[in-house]
Enzyme design. Sequence first.
Site, PDB file in Angstrom:
ATOM      1  N   LYS A  25      33.433  55.433  49.696  1.00 51.36           N
ATOM      2  CA  LYS A  25      32.488  56.255  50.461  1.00 51.36           C
ATOM      3  C   LYS A  25      32.978  56.398  51.901  1.00 51.36           C
ATOM      4  CE  LYS A  25      27.612  56.392  49.674  1.00 51.36           C
ATOM      5  NZ  LYS A  25      26.376  55.599  49.625  1.00 51.36           N
TER       6      LYS A  25
HETATM    7  O1  G3P Z   1      21.882  56.805  49.177  1.00 49.26           O
HETATM    8  C1  G3P Z   1      21.439  56.806  50.508  1.00 49.26           C
HETATM    9  C2  G3P Z   1      20.217  55.978  50.634  1.00 49.26           C
HETATM   10  O2  G3P Z   1      20.476  54.643  50.347  1.00 49.26           O
HETATM   11  C3  G3P Z   1      19.483  56.161  51.908  1.00 49.26           C
HETATM   12  O3  G3P Z   1      18.174  56.154  51.550  1.00 49.26           O
HETATM   13  O4  G3P Z   1      15.754  56.229  51.790  1.00 49.26           O
HETATM   14  O5  G3P Z   1      17.139  54.960  53.432  1.00 49.26           O
HETATM   15  O6  G3P Z   1      17.145  57.418  53.434  1.00 49.26           O
HETATM   16  P1  G3P Z   1      17.006  56.189  52.639  1.00 49.26           P
END
Ligand code: G3P
Length: 269
Positions: free
Chosen positions: A93
């Site tokens: 990534k």
């Molecule tokens: O895959 C990206 C994710 O882990 C981020 O999620 O909900 O923290 O925006 P969030």
Amino acid sequence: MKLFLDSADIEEIKKVKSWGILEGVTTNPSLIKKAAEKYKVKNLETYIKKLLKVCKTIPVSLEVIGTDYEEMVREGKILHKKFNKISRNVYVKIPINPCLQKSCSMKSDGIQAIQTLHKSKIKINCTLIFTPEQATLAAKAGANYVSPFVGREDDYIREMGRIKFEKNDYFPKEGFKKHKKRLEDKGIISGVNLIEKISTNFKRSKIKTEVLAASIRNQKQLRECETAGADIATVTFKIIEKLISHSKTVEGMKKFTKDIVPEYKKMFK
Ligand code: G3P
């Protein structure tokens, strides 16, 4: 649309894998931190190796931590060398634009690192995508996946409009109006709209890179991402559990169970 689990929690991964529905796993430094704290991990390298063995052949994304071209290429190669031999399923990534401050708006190191790692035949998941242009550039540089952050795009639009919200609140794909004016991020009206635009562009330009919808906050948004053209969606364990549930399914089960006649039951003895 393929379904990935957004988690570094080995128990969650094992569970979903045993259900036979898991098609990939995505991690990031925050998810690794969460798992390392939960399981009091002493040796992270051993833990990740174990995680990869559990995943067998399904793709697993592991993120670099550097912010410069040299660091990201070096780390990408380390991740590949250490972990890809286990199941040949590692996607490195790379952030599209590794700026750390808002004042730094452009750093091309991500794009350059993608190009170099791609040439070394390392599979890339380009992360932190917030515009269709970032997605196209990452694809041109050689990314196999691009990860637009759906929920965080919605957060950004709501923050700009000074709208109060909870993290998992649903945000309409057709955008949000405040004082009759639609809120937007330079033409993007929601996270799902971002997915739609990237998917449409990729189809029209015959770009093979897959669109991986990330930062999905609820079931409705997941459904909308699929309709919008996402190739893959990565979701939390909590969301996956919700996908299986419906109160009318429970009600139906109760009724069917009640109606079983003894002769029908006898057949299964
Ligand atoms: O895959 C990206 C994710 O882990 C981020 O999620 O909900 O923290 O925006 P969030």
